[in-house]
Motif scaffolding. Sequence first.
Motif, PDB file in Angstrom:
ATOM      1  N   CYS B  65       0.819  -1.228   0.000  1.00  0.00           N
ATOM      2  CA  CYS B  65       0.000   0.000   0.000  1.00  0.00           C
ATOM      3  C   CYS B  65       0.846   1.269   0.000  1.00  0.00           C
ATOM      4  O   CYS B  65       0.320   2.350  -0.264  1.00  0.00           O
ATOM      5  CB  CYS B  65      -0.908   0.030   1.230  1.00  0.00           C
ATOM      6  N   ALA B  66       2.133   1.158   0.332  1.00  0.00           N
ATOM      7  CA  ALA B  66       2.930   2.368   0.590  1.00  0.00           C
ATOM      8  C   ALA B  66       4.135   2.456  -0.333  1.00  0.00           C
ATOM      9  O   ALA B  66       4.752   1.448  -0.673  1.00  0.00           O
ATOM     10  CB  ALA B  66       3.407   2.377   2.039  1.00  0.00           C
ATOM     11  N   SER B  67       4.471   3.688  -0.749  1.00  0.00           N
ATOM     12  CA  SER B  67       5.685   3.874  -1.548  1.00  0.00           C
ATOM     13  C   SER B  67       6.711   4.741  -0.817  1.00  0.00           C
ATOM     14  O   SER B  67       7.844   4.840  -1.233  1.00  0.00           O
ATOM     15  CB  SER B  67       5.336   4.510  -2.895  1.00  0.00           C
ATOM     16  N   ARG B  68       6.280   5.368   0.263  1.00  0.00           N
ATOM     17  CA  ARG B  68       7.174   6.292   0.952  1.00  0.00           C
ATOM     18  C   ARG B  68       6.814   6.300   2.430  1.00  0.00           C
ATOM     19  O   ARG B  68       5.641   6.142   2.793  1.00  0.00           O
ATOM     20  CB  ARG B  68       6.955   7.674   0.333  1.00  0.00           C
ATOM     21  N   LEU B  69       7.830   6.476   3.285  1.00  0.00           N
ATOM     22  CA  LEU B  69       7.594   6.459   4.730  1.00  0.00           C
ATOM     23  C   LEU B  69       8.431   7.544   5.394  1.00  0.00           C
ATOM     24  O   LEU B  69       9.651   7.598   5.227  1.00  0.00           O
ATOM     25  CB  LEU B  69       7.991   5.092   5.305  1.00  0.00           C
ATOM     26  N   ARG B  70       7.770   8.418   6.144  1.00  0.00           N
ATOM     27  CA  ARG B  70       8.481   9.384   6.990  1.00  0.00           C
ATOM     28  C   ARG B  70       8.306   8.929   8.428  1.00  0.00           C
ATOM     29  O   ARG B  70       7.175   8.748   8.895  1.00  0.00           O
ATOM     30  CB  ARG B  70       7.894  10.791   6.798  1.00  0.00           C
ATOM     31  N   PHE B  71       9.416   8.729   9.147  1.00  0.00           N
ATOM     32  CA  PHE B  71       9.326   8.086  10.458  1.00  0.00           C
ATOM     33  C   PHE B  71      10.542   8.422  11.303  1.00  0.00           C
ATOM     34  O   PHE B  71      11.502   9.040  10.841  1.00  0.00           O
ATOM     35  CB  PHE B  71       9.210   6.568  10.287  1.00  0.00           C
ATOM     36  N   SER B  72      10.522   7.953  12.568  1.00  0.00           N
ATOM     37  CA  SER B  72      11.695   8.139  13.414  1.00  0.00           C
ATOM     38  C   SER B  72      12.114   6.890  14.194  1.00  0.00           C
ATOM     39  O   SER B  72      13.211   6.862  14.739  1.00  0.00           O
ATOM     40  CB  SER B  72      11.480   9.312  14.386  1.00  0.00           C
ATOM     41  N   TRP B  73      11.263   5.886  14.283  1.00  0.00           N
ATOM     42  CA  TRP B  73      11.680   4.625  14.929  1.00  0.00           C
ATOM     43  C   TRP B  73      10.797   3.509  14.405  1.00  0.00           C
ATOM     44  O   TRP B  73       9.596   3.503  14.668  1.00  0.00           O
ATOM     45  CB  TRP B  73      11.577   4.712  16.457  1.00  0.00           C
ATOM     46  N   GLY B  74      11.378   2.570  13.686  1.00  0.00           N
ATOM     47  CA  GLY B  74      10.581   1.502  13.076  1.00  0.00           C
ATOM     48  C   GLY B  74      10.943   0.154  13.637  1.00  0.00           C
ATOM     49  O   GLY B  74      11.889  -0.476  13.190  1.00  0.00           O
ATOM     50  N   GLY B  75      10.201  -0.293  14.628  1.00  0.00           N
ATOM     51  CA  GLY B  75      10.480  -1.603  15.210  1.00  0.00           C
ATOM     52  C   GLY B  75       9.228  -2.172  15.834  1.00  0.00           C
ATOM     53  O   GLY B  75       8.193  -1.512  15.895  1.00  0.00           O
ATOM     54  N   ASN B  76       9.324  -3.426  16.282  1.00  0.00           N
ATOM     55  CA  ASN B  76       8.245  -4.058  17.026  1.00  0.00           C
ATOM     56  C   ASN B  76       8.585  -3.857  18.499  1.00  0.00           C
ATOM     57  O   ASN B  76       9.498  -4.498  19.019  1.00  0.00           O
ATOM     58  CB  ASN B  76       8.183  -5.548  16.651  1.00  0.00           C
ATOM     59  N   PRO B  77       7.895  -2.925  19.178  1.00  0.00           N
ATOM     60  CA  PRO B  77       8.337  -2.503  20.517  1.00  0.00           C
ATOM     61  C   PRO B  77       8.451  -3.677  21.488  1.00  0.00           C
ATOM     62  O   PRO B  77       7.505  -4.433  21.660  1.00  0.00           O
ATOM     63  CB  PRO B  77       7.233  -1.543  20.977  1.00  0.00           C
ATOM     64  N   GLY B  78       9.628  -3.799  22.089  1.00  0.00           N
ATOM     65  CA  GLY B  78       9.843  -4.846  23.063  1.00  0.00           C
ATOM     66  C   GLY B  78      10.127  -6.199  22.446  1.00  0.00           C
ATOM     67  O   GLY B  78      10.397  -7.162  23.163  1.00  0.00           O
ATOM     68  N   VAL B  79      10.035  -6.307  21.107  1.00  0.00           N
ATOM     69  CA  VAL B  79      10.245  -7.609  20.458  1.00  0.00           C
ATOM     70  C   VAL B  79      11.449  -7.577  19.518  1.00  0.00           C
ATOM     71  O   VAL B  79      12.351  -8.393  19.639  1.00  0.00           O
ATOM     72  CB  VAL B  79       8.980  -8.069  19.696  1.00  0.00           C
ATOM     73  N   GLY B  80      11.475  -6.613  18.583  1.00  0.00           N
ATOM     74  CA  GLY B  80      12.623  -6.572  17.670  1.00  0.00           C
ATOM     75  C   GLY B  80      12.286  -5.848  16.382  1.00  0.00           C
ATOM     76  O   GLY B  80      11.797  -4.730  16.406  1.00  0.00           O
ATOM     77  N   SER B  81      12.520  -6.539  15.262  1.00  0.00           N
ATOM     78  CA  SER B  81      12.407  -5.905  13.946  1.00  0.00           C
ATOM     79  C   SER B  81      10.977  -5.921  13.437  1.00  0.00           C
ATOM     80  O   SER B  81      10.167  -6.748  13.834  1.00  0.00           O
ATOM     81  CB  SER B  81      13.247  -6.677  12.930  1.00  0.00           C
ATOM     82  N   LEU B  82      10.710  -5.029  12.491  1.00  0.00           N
ATOM     83  CA  LEU B  82       9.531  -5.148  11.639  1.00  0.00           C
ATOM     84  C   LEU B  82      10.026  -5.809  10.355  1.00  0.00           C
ATOM     85  O   LEU B  82      10.697  -5.176   9.539  1.00  0.00           O
ATOM     86  CB  LEU B  82       8.938  -3.773  11.338  1.00  0.00           C
ATOM     87  N   HIS B  83       9.689  -7.072  10.175  1.00  0.00           N
ATOM     88  CA  HIS B  83      10.297  -7.817   9.069  1.00  0.00           C
ATOM     89  C   HIS B  83       9.817  -7.344   7.702  1.00  0.00           C
ATOM     90  O   HIS B  83      10.565  -7.366   6.733  1.00  0.00           O
ATOM     91  CB  HIS B  83      10.017  -9.306   9.243  1.00  0.00           C
ATOM     92  N   ARG B  84       8.562  -6.916   7.603  1.00  0.00           N
ATOM     93  CA  ARG B  84       8.047  -6.436   6.312  1.00  0.00           C
ATOM     94  C   ARG B  84       8.670  -5.093   5.947  1.00  0.00           C
ATOM     95  O   ARG B  84       8.976  -4.830   4.793  1.00  0.00           O
ATOM     96  CB  ARG B  84       6.516  -6.350   6.335  1.00  0.00           C
ATOM     97  N   LEU B  85       8.832  -4.220   6.933  1.00  0.00           N
ATOM     98  CA  LEU B  85       9.519  -2.949   6.689  1.00  0.00           C
ATOM     99  C   LEU B  85      10.951  -3.224   6.237  1.00  0.00           C
ATOM    100  O   LEU B  85      11.441  -2.649   5.261  1.00  0.00           O
ATOM    101  CB  LEU B  85       9.499  -2.089   7.956  1.00  0.00           C
ATOM    102  N   ARG B  86      11.623  -4.137   6.943  1.00  0.00           N
ATOM    103  CA  ARG B  86      13.012  -4.449   6.578  1.00  0.00           C
ATOM    104  C   ARG B  86      13.099  -5.055   5.189  1.00  0.00           C
ATOM    105  O   ARG B  86      14.003  -4.732   4.420  1.00  0.00           O
ATOM    106  CB  ARG B  86      13.619  -5.402   7.614  1.00  0.00           C
ATOM    107  N   ASP B  87      12.162  -5.946   4.844  1.00  0.00           N
ATOM    108  CA  ASP B  87      12.200  -6.594   3.530  1.00  0.00           C
ATOM    109  C   ASP B  87      12.026  -5.539   2.431  1.00  0.00           C
ATOM    110  O   ASP B  87      12.679  -5.612   1.388  1.00  0.00           O
ATOM    111  CB  ASP B  87      11.095  -7.651   3.454  1.00  0.00           C
ATOM    112  N   ALA B  88      11.153  -4.576   2.664  1.00  0.00           N
ATOM    113  CA  ALA B  88      10.938  -3.516   1.674  1.00  0.00           C
ATOM    114  C   ALA B  88      12.197  -2.661   1.520  1.00  0.00           C
ATOM    115  O   ALA B  88      12.588  -2.300   0.412  1.00  0.00           O
ATOM    116  CB  ALA B  88       9.747  -2.644   2.075  1.00  0.00           C
ATOM    117  N   VAL B  89      12.859  -2.370   2.648  1.00  0.00           N
ATOM    118  CA  VAL B  89      14.045  -1.509   2.590  1.00  0.00           C
ATOM    119  C   VAL B  89      15.262  -2.287   2.087  1.00  0.00           C
ATOM    120  O   VAL B  89      16.027  -1.789   1.262  1.00  0.00           O
ATOM    121  CB  VAL B  89      14.332  -0.910   3.995  1.00  0.00           C
TER     122      VAL B  89
END
Lengths: 259, 286
Positions: B65-89
Motif C-alpha cells: 500500500c505504501a511507496s514512501r515512509l516518513r518516520f523516526s523509529w521503526g520496530g516491534n516494541p519490546g520484540v525486535g524488527s519489523l520484518h516487512r519494513l526491513r524486507d521492503a528496505v
Amino acid sequence: MNYTTNEIMTVAAARRLPDGAVCFVGIGLPSTAANLARLTHAPDALLIYESGPVGAKPDVLPLSIGDGELADTADMVIPTPEIFRYWLQGGRVDVGFLGTAQIDRFANLNTTVIGPYDHPKVRLPGAGGAPEIASNAKEVLIIVKQSARTFVKTLDFVTSAGHLDGGDARERLKIPGKGPVAVITDLCILEPDPVSKELTVVSLHAGVSPEQVRAATGWPVQFAANLVETAAPTERELSTLRALQQRTALAHGTATASE
Amino acid sequence: MSDIVTLREAIAHLVRDGDCVAMEGFTHLIPSAAGHEVIRQGKKDLYLVRMTPDLIYDQLIGMGCASRLRFSWGGNPGVGSLHRLRDAVERGWPQPLALEEHGHADMANAYVAGAANLPFSVLRGYQGSDLPRYNRNIRFLRCPFTDEELAVSPAIRPDVTVIHAQKADRRGNVLLWGILGVQKEAAMAAKRVIVTVEQIVERLDAPPNACILPRAVVSAVCLQPGGAFPSYAHGYYTRDNPFYIAWDDIARERETFLAWMRRHVLETQDFDEFRRVLGETQRKAP
C-alpha cells in the motif's frame, strides 16, 4: 552471593543515577537500570519516558515505551511534543539513559543501519529520541552488552553523537550537554578520558580479565592506570532487581524488554 | 463537521491513492482497525507518516500500500524488527519504499508546525548525527537573533490523519486520555481526520483541560470497539503483548505473512470478523 553478568551490568548502571535527578529513560536495559535505581538509592529520581509519562513509577517493567503502567503510575502524562520541547530541549533533563546497537571509541552511537545506508545489511529501528537525548541531556549514561560486534572501530552510521572525534568536538559544535559520562557493560565500566574523550576501562567486574575486554572490543581499548574492581551487588540491589524482573515476567511473560 | 459513519465508508471516501496518511498513537490507541480497512480496500502509493511505525505499518508496507515512509523509529516494541519494513528496505519487496528518516523530537515538532500552519519546524538537534547527510529534508538555519545554528524540517501536513480514541459523543466530538503521543497535533495538522472510537455516548462529561478534538476538526467518527488491538485503549483493555511477540513469526517470511493477511484481513468483512477469525486460529494453534 552469586550473580550474573547481566545483573552486575544493571546494578552498576543503576548506581550512576543520582537521587533527585531528572532522567530521560530509553526502553529496555536503561529502563531496568533506572527503575532499579528508583527502587533502591534514588527514590526521588524523576523518570521521563518519551511517550509522555513524567515521574513514572512502574511496578513492572514496561514492554513498550508507552505501556499503560507508565501512565497509571506517573505524576503526570503530557503530550510527546512537550516531552521533547519543554523538558529535553528546555534543558530540564539531568541524565539521558540510552542503549545502542553499536558504539565506537568516542561513545558515538549507531541504531540506524549495519552496512551502507541505501543498501543496508541490517536495517535497525532508527533514531527514536536518541539524537536529541544525546545532545540535550546534561549528561548521558549508556548501558550495553559488550562484544566485538557492538564495540566497533568505525560505525556504519552515527545516529547519536557521543564525543564525535574526541577532544573538544562537542563544544566546537555548541552541543548543549556534556555527552556520555559512562558506558556500563556486562564486563566493565568505561569512562571517557578527560582530555581525549576516548573510552577508557576504569572498572572491571569481578572475574573479568583485561583480555576478555580486549577481545570484546573492536579497537585497542585503553585501561585506566588506577583500574579497580566493580563493587559486587549488595543483597538489597540484587533482591530488588530480581523481584522487579519476576513481577515483570509474571505480568507479560518476559523479564526485560529491548527497544 | 464530523459524520458518524462506518469505517468502510470513512476509508472509502476520505483516503485516496497517493495520499499522505498519518496513523498515530504512541504504543497506545493505535488505529489498527483503520489500517486493516485501508488494506482491504487496496489503497496504493500512500506516503505514510508515523513516529513509530509498528504492526499496522508493517502490514500496510507488506501488502504493497505504501511507496514512501516518513518516520523516526521503526520496530516491534519490546520484540525486535519489523520484518516487512526491513524486507521492503533491504530487498525492495513487494515494492521499494523510500525512507525519510528523522528523530522523534523532530517528528513531534513537525506535527506541531503542521498544526500551526507553518512551513517548517525548528529544533536544536542533529549536531554530529549522520541523519542530515542522508535526509535532504533535514537542513540547518541560522537564528537571525542569536546566530545559533538550528535544524529545520518540513512541517507534516497529512491529507488524512487517522487515530483511535476512547469516546465520541453523538455530535462527533472526540475525547481521548492516557498516553496521548502526537495525536492531537497530527489531527490538527491534517486536511481530513478519521477517528475510530471505543464508545459513542450521549455526553462526554469531560473535565476542563481534557484532550478533546471538537467536531470542527474531525471529518468522520467510526464506532469500532477494540479497534486499537493489539495496542490498548486506556480504561478499556490492555496491550496484547503475546500478539506482538507472535507477529515476529507471522511476519518473518513472505509466505506466512501473506497467508495470514489473506485469512485474517482480506477474507474478513471488518475488524469484528477479524477478531473472531483470529480467536479461532489462535485456539487451533498449539
